[in-house]
Design a protein around this motif. Structure first.
Motif, PDB file in Angstrom:
ATOM      1  N   ALA A   2       0.829  -1.201   0.000  1.00 61.02           N
ATOM      2  CA  ALA A   2       0.000   0.000   0.000  1.00 61.02           C
ATOM      3  C   ALA A   2       0.869   1.259   0.000  1.00 61.02           C
ATOM      4  CB  ALA A   2      -0.931   0.002   1.212  1.00 61.02           C
ATOM      5  N   VAL A   3       1.998   1.213   0.708  1.00 57.85           N
ATOM      6  CA  VAL A   3       2.921   2.353   0.716  1.00 57.85           C
ATOM      7  C   VAL A   3       3.527   2.546  -0.669  1.00 57.85           C
ATOM      8  CG1 VAL A   3       4.957   3.368   1.796  1.00 57.85           C
ATOM      9  CG2 VAL A   3       3.444   1.915   3.143  1.00 57.85           C
ATOM     10  N   VAL A   4       3.861   1.435  -1.334  1.00 57.32           N
ATOM     11  CA  VAL A   4       4.397   1.522  -2.693  1.00 57.32           C
ATOM     12  C   VAL A   4       3.381   2.176  -3.622  1.00 57.32           C
ATOM     13  CG1 VAL A   4       5.171   0.185  -4.697  1.00 57.32           C
ATOM     14  CG2 VAL A   4       5.939  -0.454  -2.399  1.00 57.32           C
ATOM     15  N   LEU A   5       2.111   1.779  -3.507  1.00 58.98           N
ATOM     16  CA  LEU A   5       1.055   2.335  -4.350  1.00 58.98           C
ATOM     17  C   LEU A   5       0.915   3.830  -4.124  1.00 58.98           C
ATOM     18  CD1 LEU A   5      -1.026   1.113  -6.394  1.00 58.98           C
ATOM     19  CD2 LEU A   5      -2.696   1.200  -4.536  1.00 58.98           C
ATOM     20  N   ALA A   9      -9.561  -1.062   9.459  1.00 58.39           N
ATOM     21  CA  ALA A   9      -8.843   0.190   9.191  1.00 58.39           C
ATOM     22  C   ALA A   9      -8.089   0.014   7.880  1.00 58.39           C
ATOM     23  CB  ALA A   9      -7.874   0.533  10.321  1.00 58.39           C
ATOM     24  N   GLY A  10      -7.849   1.118   7.194  1.00 61.62           N
ATOM     25  CA  GLY A  10      -7.087   1.055   5.960  1.00 61.62           C
ATOM     26  C   GLY A  10      -5.625   0.725   6.235  1.00 61.62           C
ATOM     27  N   PRO A  11      -4.873   0.302   5.210  1.00 58.60           N
ATOM     28  CA  PRO A  11      -3.479  -0.105   5.427  1.00 58.60           C
ATOM     29  C   PRO A  11      -2.575   1.016   5.928  1.00 58.60           C
ATOM     30  CG  PRO A  11      -4.008  -0.018   3.068  1.00 58.60           C
ATOM     31  CD  PRO A  11      -5.298   0.107   3.809  1.00 58.60           C
ATOM     32  N   LEU A  12      -2.771   2.225   5.447  1.00 59.84           N
ATOM     33  CA  LEU A  12      -1.909   3.324   5.879  1.00 59.84           C
ATOM     34  C   LEU A  12      -2.309   3.805   7.273  1.00 59.84           C
ATOM     35  CD1 LEU A  12      -1.791   5.118   2.431  1.00 59.84           C
ATOM     36  CD2 LEU A  12      -0.124   3.516   3.395  1.00 59.84           C
ATOM     37  N   ASP A  46       3.326   5.805  -2.993  1.00 59.87           N
ATOM     38  CA  ASP A  46       4.560   6.437  -3.466  1.00 59.87           C
ATOM     39  C   ASP A  46       4.560   6.596  -4.987  1.00 59.87           C
ATOM     40  OD1 ASP A  46       7.015   7.631  -3.098  1.00 59.87           O
ATOM     41  OD2 ASP A  46       8.134   5.763  -2.936  1.00 59.87           O
ATOM     42  N   GLU A  47       3.878   5.693  -5.664  1.00 58.99           N
ATOM     43  CA  GLU A  47       3.765   5.799  -7.120  1.00 58.99           C
ATOM     44  C   GLU A  47       2.867   6.955  -7.545  1.00 58.99           C
ATOM     45  OE1 GLU A  47       4.214   1.015  -8.196  1.00 58.99           O
ATOM     46  OE2 GLU A  47       2.231   1.980  -8.139  1.00 58.99           O
ATOM     47  N   GLY A  48       2.129   7.514  -6.609  1.00 60.40           N
ATOM     48  CA  GLY A  48       1.213   8.599  -6.929  1.00 60.40           C
ATOM     49  C   GLY A  48      -0.077   8.128  -7.570  1.00 60.40           C
ATOM     50  N   TYR A  49      -0.353   6.819  -7.452  1.00 59.04           N
ATOM     51  CA  TYR A  49      -1.535   6.274  -8.122  1.00 59.04           C
ATOM     52  C   TYR A  49      -2.829   6.739  -7.468  1.00 59.04           C
ATOM     53  CZ  TYR A  49      -4.879   2.997 -10.053  1.00 59.04           C
ATOM     54  OH  TYR A  49      -5.980   2.449 -10.676  1.00 59.04           O
ATOM     55  N   ALA A  50      -2.845   6.848  -6.150  1.00 61.23           N
ATOM     56  CA  ALA A  50      -4.035   7.280  -5.411  1.00 61.23           C
ATOM     57  C   ALA A  50      -3.589   7.939  -4.119  1.00 61.23           C
ATOM     58  CB  ALA A  50      -4.955   6.089  -5.113  1.00 61.23           C
ATOM     59  N   THR A  51      -4.489   8.716  -3.520  1.00 59.70           N
ATOM     60  CA  THR A  51      -4.166   9.386  -2.268  1.00 59.70           C
ATOM     61  C   THR A  51      -4.249   8.400  -1.103  1.00 59.70           C
ATOM     62  OG1 THR A  51      -6.456   9.980  -1.725  1.00 59.70           O
ATOM     63  CG2 THR A  51      -5.238  11.485  -3.171  1.00 59.70           C
ATOM     64  N   GLN A  52      -3.671   8.779   0.035  1.00 60.86           N
ATOM     65  CA  GLN A  52      -3.752   7.908   1.200  1.00 60.86           C
ATOM     66  C   GLN A  52      -5.194   7.723   1.641  1.00 60.86           C
ATOM     67  OE1 GLN A  52      -2.567  11.032   1.241  1.00 60.86           O
ATOM     68  NE2 GLN A  52      -2.431  11.897   3.311  1.00 60.86           N
ATOM     69  N   HIS A  53      -6.021   8.775   1.506  1.00 57.55           N
ATOM     70  CA  HIS A  53      -7.432   8.660   1.881  1.00 57.55           C
ATOM     71  C   HIS A  53      -8.137   7.633   0.997  1.00 57.55           C
ATOM     72  CE1 HIS A  53      -7.292  12.170   4.521  1.00 57.55           C
ATOM     73  NE2 HIS A  53      -6.636  12.810   3.573  1.00 57.55           N
ATOM     74  N   ASP A  54      -7.891   7.698  -0.303  1.00 58.41           N
ATOM     75  CA  ASP A  54      -8.592   6.798  -1.226  1.00 58.41           C
ATOM     76  C   ASP A  54      -8.102   5.355  -1.085  1.00 58.41           C
ATOM     77  OD1 ASP A  54     -10.259   8.735  -2.151  1.00 58.41           O
ATOM     78  OD2 ASP A  54      -9.190   9.100  -4.033  1.00 58.41           O
ATOM     79  N   ILE A  55      -6.812   5.174  -0.853  1.00 59.54           N
ATOM     80  CA  ILE A  55      -6.294   3.819  -0.627  1.00 59.54           C
ATOM     81  C   ILE A  55      -6.938   3.213   0.616  1.00 59.54           C
ATOM     82  CG2 ILE A  55      -4.250   2.486   0.017  1.00 59.54           C
ATOM     83  CD1 ILE A  55      -2.626   4.398  -1.802  1.00 59.54           C
ATOM     84  N   VAL A  77      -8.231  -1.758  -5.178  1.00 57.50           N
ATOM     85  CA  VAL A  77      -8.523  -2.918  -4.331  1.00 57.50           C
ATOM     86  C   VAL A  77      -7.867  -4.187  -4.856  1.00 57.50           C
ATOM     87  CG1 VAL A  77     -10.345  -4.426  -3.448  1.00 57.50           C
ATOM     88  CG2 VAL A  77     -10.649  -1.940  -3.400  1.00 57.50           C
ATOM     89  N   ASN A  78      -8.111  -4.527  -6.111  1.00 52.15           N
ATOM     90  CA  ASN A  78      -7.564  -5.789  -6.622  1.00 52.15           C
ATOM     91  C   ASN A  78      -6.046  -5.775  -6.709  1.00 52.15           C
ATOM     92  OD1 ASN A  78     -10.043  -6.965  -6.781  1.00 52.15           O
ATOM     93  ND2 ASN A  78     -10.252  -6.801  -8.994  1.00 52.15           N
ATOM     94  N   SER A  79      -5.467  -4.605  -6.964  1.00 57.06           N
ATOM     95  CA  SER A  79      -4.000  -4.553  -7.073  1.00 57.06           C
ATOM     96  C   SER A  79      -3.332  -4.774  -5.724  1.00 57.06           C
ATOM     97  CB  SER A  79      -3.546  -3.222  -7.685  1.00 57.06           C
ATOM     98  OG  SER A  79      -3.811  -2.149  -6.809  1.00 57.06           O
ATOM     99  N   LEU A  80      -4.036  -4.500  -4.611  1.00 53.91           N
ATOM    100  CA  LEU A  80      -3.489  -4.774  -3.279  1.00 53.91           C
ATOM    101  C   LEU A  80      -3.977  -6.104  -2.717  1.00 53.91           C
ATOM    102  CD1 LEU A  80      -3.723  -1.260  -1.557  1.00 53.91           C
ATOM    103  CD2 LEU A  80      -1.693  -2.393  -2.448  1.00 53.91           C
ATOM    104  N   LEU A  81      -5.210  -6.467  -3.046  1.00 58.15           N
ATOM    105  CA  LEU A  81      -5.793  -7.679  -2.471  1.00 58.15           C
ATOM    106  C   LEU A  81      -5.159  -8.949  -3.020  1.00 58.15           C
ATOM    107  CD1 LEU A  81      -7.950  -9.173  -0.804  1.00 58.15           C
ATOM    108  CD2 LEU A  81      -9.511  -8.899  -2.763  1.00 58.15           C
TER     109      LEU A  81
END
Length: 582
Positions: A195-198, A221-224, A200-209, A486-490
């Protein structure tokens, strides 16, 4: 008759990071006098200030004293001492040695290690009968899980003291076991790291992740958010140790995590991590209420749903219940009729369960019609395609939609693993096409992933976002990419779980239990794979691997073999935790 005097327990806590500070608050609230020790004066000052702020906010009755000190020689007054420093063998060994050096024999000493051998730590102190452990998967909260860990050398008195400690702190004793706990911790840490990598890539905000994983997977709770609670240094240490021990690159701390730790951004521990925290340690909510461009949203008056499968039926039910006249278009009149019957049955179940009123059901059915000719979509302001996950089929549908639908109509695809851009290109009007990924079952799940291409118009994006809000859904924004959030982390997490099957000592039931009991996830990875369907999981992993080509997305050999053998999960009663295993 003489009244019995009650004594205030005195408890020592060494280490005021995320675990130690959480224990401090629990025990102090339970009436313990606490001796809180940390070698870092800034940590001591911060913990003291937070406790003062919490007590001021609660404005409750007086509580016992807390002594904040950097001096271990204050510990002999404690009837029990908890060691709560990070899971580094050398650090824990040193701290436990300091504790037993100043505390008299017979003083119970409790280590909070999650991954290290309590027996080895105990033996190294020279007083193994006094040492036991409590396994905490995340910082403890009242009613949360904690596993008491007794070694073969732990004395009965020490074991009893640990049980009494958990009861006093209001923690729920769970039985997990060392191996399942270690496996569960490794699975979750790998997931958190990705989730931290995602981010850092700028793909989504911490709130959205975090929102995506909470609502899409039912996580507490969310991963971050979880990393902030654990403490970034604690997580970094645990990941580094796993990486050193296994050589698995999944545990190499994400560069952003390393940078944050180096910069002193340690999460809730010091009030600065992926989120900010106030003087009491509560997260500061700073998420904007609306996304950019929502003022450009156009009103949606009529909705079309293309498809007749479970997802199409669920979406049609949701839009009709939200008050939108909705037409569901299937390939044949018979399929359209069966789809409407299925929606009617779903609404009836909703009435029976108290989720839908009789009036709401009648209104929704009145607004919902069926058709088998795509021309019925011509007067819709927004059309949602929900046909099979086949790029050629979807492209054909969007070619037709581009010709049939009125200019300015929003065209949406529900895909989660295929290219939104491919659909947009096929439509001939790419500015009108957006991804609206509903989660199954659509009437129940609150999350929608709103995927945007580089060609979509801002008015279309704003309209789609505002429309989803009227359905009672929470949207997270992400660029068009296979798997979205979701699927990219799950699925790497599920793949890691399947890789455990290569070992002879893994018990599927125990691993799932450890994830549920320790981390509060609604189900373990093996039960989740059965629920999704092993064949569906394999198809998604194949698409992810074809897109990214990196090891974390490569389907496990066990998954391919299970599907080839006809073990598909809950859908056919044969899977990882089916066929009589429950």
């Amino acid at each position: 008759m003489t009244a019995q005097r009650t004594t205030t327990p005195v408890t020592g806590i060494v280490g005021l990071g995320s675990m130690g500070e959480a224990l401090l608050h629990l025990l102090h609230r339970a009436g313990h006098t606490v001796v809180a020790v940390d070698s870092d004066l800034d940590v001591l000052a911060r913990a003291a200030a937070r406790l003062k702020a919490v007590l001021a906010a609660e404005d409750g009755p007086p509580r016992p004293d807390v002594t904040f000190t950097a001096d271990h020689t204050a510990l002999p007054t404690a009837g029990l001492v908890i060691e709560a420093v990070p899971d580094d063998p050398a650090v824990k060994g040193d701290v436990l040695g300091r504790i037993v050096a100043v505390c008299p024999p017979g003083t119970p000493v409790v280590t909070t290690t999650a991954t290290l051998s309590v027996t080895r730590l105990a033996v190294a102190t020279g007083r193994p009968d006094d040492v036991a452990g409590i396994r905490l998967f995340t910082p403890p909260a009242a009613g949360g899980p904690a596993e008491p860990v007794r070694t073969p050398l732990t004395s009965p008195d020490t074991a009893a003291a640990v049980d009494a400690l958990l009861a006093s702190a209001g923690l729920d004793p769970v039985a997990v076991g060392a191996r399942p706990a270690a496996d569960a911790t490794a699975l979750v840490l790998g997931f958190l790291n990705r989730a931290v990598v995602l981010l850092d890539e700028g793909y989504a905000t911490q709130h959205d992740i975090d929102t995506a994983m909470r609502l899409g997977c039912g996580l507490p709770a969310g991963p971050l958010e979880t990393l902030d609670r654990i403490g970034l240094r604690t997580a970094h240490t645990a990941l580094t140790e796993l990486w050193r021990r296994t050589g698995d690159s999944a545990f190499e701390p994400a560069p952003l995590l390393s940078r944050m730790v180096a910069a002193g951004r340690l999460g809730r521990t010091n009030g600065d991590g992926f989120y900010a925290y106030d003087e009491t340690g509560a997260a500061v909510t700073d998420r904007p209420a609306d996304g950019p461009g929502d003022t450009d949203a156009v009103a949606v008056r009529r909705v079309g749903v293309l498809g007749s499968g479970a997802m199409a039926r669920g979406i049609a039910e949701v839009t009709a219940r939200a008050g939108y006249p909705t037409v569901l278009v299937a390939r044949t009149a018979e399929k359209a009729d069966r789809a409407l019957e299925a929606v009617d049955e779903s609404l009836t179940r909703g009435v029976r369960r108290g989720r839908v009123t009789v009036q709401a059901k009648a209104s929704a059915r009145e607004l919902l019609t069926g058709a088998h000719d795509m021309v019925a979509l011509a007067d819709c302001d927004l059309v949602i395609e929900a046909v099979a996950e086949d790029v050629d089929v979807k492209r054909a549908m969007f070619t037709a939609l581009g010709e049939i639908c009125a200019p300015g109509a929003v065209l949406a695809t529900t895909t989660s693993s295929l290219s939104v851009a491919a659909c947009a290109e096929a439509s001939g009007r790419p500015a009108d096409v957006v991804g609206i990924h509903f989660f199954n079952p659509a009437p129940v799940m609150k999350l929608v992933e709103l995927a945007h291409t580089g060609t979509v118009g801002q008015k279309v994006l704003a309209t789609a976002r505002a429309f989803c809000a009227t359905l009672g859904k929470t949207t997270v924004a992400c660029p068009d990419r296979t798997g979205f959030i979701v699927n990219s982390l799950l699925f790497p997490y599920l793949g890691d779980a399947l890789a455990l099957l290569e070992r002879h000592d893994v018990d599927i039931e125990e691993t799932d239990h450890a994830i549920r009991s320790g981390f509060g996830y609604p189900m373990g990875p093996f039960a989740l794979l059965d629920t999704i369907g092993l064949d569906v999981s394999l198809a998604i992993q194949n698409r992810l691997y074809a897109c990214f080509g990196t090891p974390e997305y490569e389907p496990a050999a066990a998954l391919e073999e299970l599907v080839a053998a006809g073990l598909l999960g809950r859908k056919n009663g044969r899977g990882l935790r089916t066929s009589g295993r429950r």
